[in-house]
Write a protein that holds these residues in place. Sequence first.
Motif, PDB file in Angstrom:
ATOM      1  N   LYS A 242       0.836  -1.203   0.000  1.00  8.64           N
ATOM      2  CA  LYS A 242       0.000   0.000   0.000  1.00  8.64           C
ATOM      3  C   LYS A 242       0.879   1.264   0.000  1.00  8.64           C
ATOM      4  N   LYS A 243       1.893   1.237   0.882  1.00  8.25           N
ATOM      5  CA  LYS A 243       2.778   2.404   0.974  1.00  8.25           C
ATOM      6  C   LYS A 243       3.569   2.587  -0.315  1.00  8.25           C
ATOM      7  N   VAL A 244       4.011   1.476  -0.879  1.00  5.64           N
ATOM      8  CA  VAL A 244       4.879   1.560  -2.044  1.00  5.64           C
ATOM      9  C   VAL A 244       4.091   2.000  -3.287  1.00  5.64           C
ATOM     10  N   ILE A 245       2.936   1.384  -3.515  1.00  2.80           N
ATOM     11  CA  ILE A 245       2.197   1.744  -4.740  1.00  2.80           C
ATOM     12  C   ILE A 245       1.583   3.145  -4.643  1.00  2.80           C
ATOM     13  N   THR A 246       1.253   3.573  -3.423  1.00  2.00           N
ATOM     14  CA  THR A 246       0.724   4.934  -3.247  1.00  2.00           C
ATOM     15  C   THR A 246       1.762   5.969  -3.666  1.00  2.00           C
ATOM     16  N   SER A 247       3.041   5.624  -3.518  1.00  2.00           N
ATOM     17  CA  SER A 247       4.066   6.580  -3.915  1.00  2.00           C
ATOM     18  C   SER A 247       4.462   6.397  -5.378  1.00  2.00           C
ATOM     19  N   GLY A 248       3.682   5.578  -6.103  1.00  2.00           N
ATOM     20  CA  GLY A 248       3.899   5.451  -7.546  1.00  2.00           C
ATOM     21  C   GLY A 248       4.940   4.409  -7.942  1.00  2.00           C
ATOM     22  N   ILE A 249       5.228   3.471  -7.026  1.00  2.00           N
ATOM     23  CA  ILE A 249       6.253   2.445  -7.308  1.00  2.00           C
ATOM     24  C   ILE A 249       5.590   1.060  -7.275  1.00  2.00           C
ATOM     25  N   PRO A 250       5.861   0.198  -8.256  1.00  2.00           N
ATOM     26  CA  PRO A 250       5.264  -1.147  -8.226  1.00  2.00           C
ATOM     27  C   PRO A 250       5.954  -2.068  -7.226  1.00  2.00           C
ATOM     28  N   MET A 251       5.232  -3.085  -6.801  1.00  2.00           N
ATOM     29  CA  MET A 251       5.833  -4.078  -5.889  1.00  2.00           C
ATOM     30  C   MET A 251       5.375  -5.467  -6.311  1.00  2.00           C
ATOM     31  N   ILE A 252       6.240  -6.446  -6.096  1.00  2.00           N
ATOM     32  CA  ILE A 252       5.883  -7.840  -6.385  1.00  2.00           C
ATOM     33  C   ILE A 252       6.113  -8.683  -5.137  1.00  2.00           C
ATOM     34  N   ILE A 253       5.169  -9.546  -4.845  1.00  2.00           N
ATOM     35  CA  ILE A 253       5.388 -10.569  -3.809  1.00  2.00           C
ATOM     36  C   ILE A 253       5.521 -11.888  -4.566  1.00  2.00           C
ATOM     37  N   ALA A 254       6.607 -12.597  -4.355  1.00  2.00           N
ATOM     38  CA  ALA A 254       6.781 -13.857  -5.097  1.00  2.00           C
ATOM     39  C   ALA A 254       7.517 -14.882  -4.241  1.00  2.00           C
ATOM     40  N   GLY A 255       7.501 -16.114  -4.711  1.00  2.00           N
ATOM     41  CA  GLY A 255       8.093 -17.228  -3.969  1.00  2.00           C
ATOM     42  C   GLY A 255       9.601 -17.276  -4.110  1.00  2.00           C
ATOM     43  N   GLY A 256      10.293 -17.011  -3.003  1.00  2.00           N
ATOM     44  CA  GLY A 256      11.752 -16.963  -3.034  1.00  2.00           C
ATOM     45  C   GLY A 256      12.397 -18.331  -3.047  1.00  2.00           C
ATOM     46  N   LEU A 257      11.610 -19.382  -2.837  1.00  2.00           N
ATOM     47  CA  LEU A 257      12.206 -20.727  -2.835  1.00  2.00           C
ATOM     48  C   LEU A 257      12.283 -21.295  -4.252  1.00  2.00           C
ATOM     49  N   ARG A 258      11.631 -20.640  -5.183  1.00  2.00           N
ATOM     50  CA  ARG A 258      11.640 -21.110  -6.571  1.00  2.00           C
ATOM     51  C   ARG A 258      12.974 -20.742  -7.213  1.00  2.00           C
ATOM     52  N   PRO A 259      13.684 -21.727  -7.781  1.00  2.00           N
ATOM     53  CA  PRO A 259      14.978 -21.389  -8.388  1.00  2.00           C
ATOM     54  C   PRO A 259      14.780 -20.356  -9.503  1.00  2.00           C
ATOM     55  N   ASP A 260      15.680 -19.438  -9.622  1.00  2.00           N
ATOM     56  CA  ASP A 260      15.656 -18.424 -10.689  1.00  2.00           C
ATOM     57  C   ASP A 260      14.460 -17.484 -10.633  1.00  2.00           C
ATOM     58  N   ILE A 261      13.866 -17.330  -9.470  1.00  2.00           N
ATOM     59  CA  ILE A 261      12.671 -16.483  -9.392  1.00  2.00           C
ATOM     60  C   ILE A 261      12.953 -15.043  -9.837  1.00  2.00           C
ATOM     61  N   LEU A 262      14.110 -14.491  -9.410  1.00  2.00           N
ATOM     62  CA  LEU A 262      14.392 -13.096  -9.776  1.00  2.00           C
ATOM     63  C   LEU A 262      14.580 -12.953 -11.280  1.00  2.00           C
ATOM     64  N   LYS A 263      15.321 -13.907 -11.856  1.00  2.00           N
ATOM     65  CA  LYS A 263      15.541 -13.856 -13.305  1.00  2.00           C
ATOM     66  C   LYS A 263      14.207 -13.932 -14.026  1.00  2.00           C
ATOM     67  N   ASP A 264      13.375 -14.884 -13.590  1.00  2.00           N
ATOM     68  CA  ASP A 264      12.078 -15.065 -14.254  1.00  2.00           C
ATOM     69  C   ASP A 264      11.225 -13.798 -14.144  1.00  2.00           C
ATOM     70  N   LEU A 265      11.224 -13.198 -12.957  1.00  2.00           N
ATOM     71  CA  LEU A 265      10.424 -11.978 -12.794  1.00  2.00           C
ATOM     72  C   LEU A 265      10.932 -10.875 -13.718  1.00  2.00           C
ATOM     73  N   PHE A 266      12.258 -10.723 -13.745  1.00  2.00           N
ATOM     74  CA  PHE A 266      12.802  -9.640 -14.570  1.00  2.00           C
ATOM     75  C   PHE A 266      12.691  -9.938 -16.069  1.00  2.00           C
ATOM     76  N   MET A 267      12.445 -11.206 -16.420  1.00  2.00           N
ATOM     77  CA  MET A 267      12.191 -11.528 -17.836  1.00  2.00           C
ATOM     78  C   MET A 267      10.708 -11.329 -18.156  1.00  2.00           C
ATOM     79  N   GLY A 268       9.917 -10.963 -17.159  1.00  2.00           N
ATOM     80  CA  GLY A 268       8.507 -10.656 -17.409  1.00  2.00           C
ATOM     81  C   GLY A 268       7.554 -11.815 -17.179  1.00  2.00           C
ATOM     82  N   LYS A 269       8.028 -12.924 -16.577  1.00  2.00           N
ATOM     83  CA  LYS A 269       7.119 -14.070 -16.359  1.00  2.00           C
ATOM     84  C   LYS A 269       6.030 -13.712 -15.362  1.00  2.00           C
ATOM     85  N   ASP A 270       4.872 -14.293 -15.588  1.00  2.00           N
ATOM     86  CA  ASP A 270       3.691 -13.971 -14.774  1.00  2.00           C
ATOM     87  C   ASP A 270       3.699 -14.795 -13.478  1.00  2.00           C
ATOM     88  N   LEU A 271       4.621 -14.457 -12.582  1.00  2.77           N
ATOM     89  CA  LEU A 271       4.742 -15.209 -11.330  1.00  2.77           C
ATOM     90  C   LEU A 271       4.457 -14.274 -10.152  1.00  2.77           C
TER      91      LEU A 271
END
Length: 398
Positions: A242-271
């Motif tokens: 709420k605080k982050v998006i109100t200031s105009g910045i996006p946020m993602i909550i995702a599963g950190g146990l998934r291998p390559d999660i950051l790479k996948d997110l930054f490649m645009g995967k719908d996770l």
Amino acid sequence: MNKGKGSVIDKDERVRIRKQLFQDIQRAVVKVGTGVLTKSHGLNLEIITGLAGQISWLMDRGCEVILISSGAIGSGVKKVGLKEKPREIPEKQAAAAVGQPSLMLAYEQAFERYDRQVAQILLTRDDLCNRKRYLNARNTLNVLLNWGILPIVNENDTVVVDELKFGDNDNLSAMITHLMDAQILVNLTDIDGLYDKDPQKHPEARLVPLVSKIDRALERAARDAPGALGTGGMQSKVQTAKKVITSGIPMIIAGGLRPDILKDLFMGKDLGTLFLPRGQRMACRKCWIAFTLAEKGVIRVDRGAAKAICENGKSLLPIGIVGVEGDFREGAMVSCADPAGVVFAKGLVNYRASDIRKVMGLRTSEIEKRLGYKYYDEVIHRDNLVMTLDTMEEAACP
Ligand code: GLU
């Protein structure tokens, strides 16, 4: 645009939104929770190594990263041989003191493989509430980023007790996102996103892939499912969003146990769950006022003042004030509430609470006569006033 649960926008469209969003990210805050970083016998070194690889990959692509890492208490608990996370604050603090060096050593060794250096930053809420120390922290972080070194931030658990704490590292991650003017906050947790119900109790629970507005139903859905060793549950993550998006910045909550999660997110995967930003990017100083400083009181205003502030961009003058709650000094951060009790703005006061009580309802020309002095016409000057999301959404203003 969808409202709340993300059911209107189909997967292709969501992927398009994400690809567009991630292609321009040059500065990201990544927060990793205790549930991801620890396992039954201590730190999860496999995960830490995986994170190091992914963060190095991001840095190689020209994206500056600030890592917010929990795991000190969780690691300390295991090292000391306690069966569970202690309840007493001094014990938690002692566990953090034992666990923090192991955590940093694990990161240092993991990043060495990628020829990257790391730096430890331990902060308290007090540090960030003090404007000078806030700016000092920013300067240090900026130098580290310029040097290509990864700052790893955690709360300085040893020296804070409850009322001085950030609350949890979710909250800290929002403050660092604002402090560093990052373009996204990625919150990696042990659940793969926000569900419409508690997935542990309801097998039919569905992941919410996209949120453009945090409404009451969504907040309700987030109330359950805290991690075993971490401090914040899904509720604190949604409050952070709420605080982050109100200031105009996006946020993602995702599963950190998934291998390559950051790479996948930054490649645009719908996770995970993407929270879309709302409105314009808020200036850093306004974020500091609205989301970092602790509220010291509430000023109740009449309809005319609420309208002047909301619709005409005016400052708060004594004449529009009908009530003051709390005992605060000049410079304190207070909320402004309309006649219905809805908070629509936050700001820094020019006068202490007792003096505002004396001048409320008066014209500015009467301030000096009543107080024997006058610093300013405004109780809160417009430059120090921040409109909050609820104003726009719940029509607090007439
Ligand atoms: N600072 C705490 C730690 O490192 C974590 C707080 C949290 O998980 O939110 O263990």
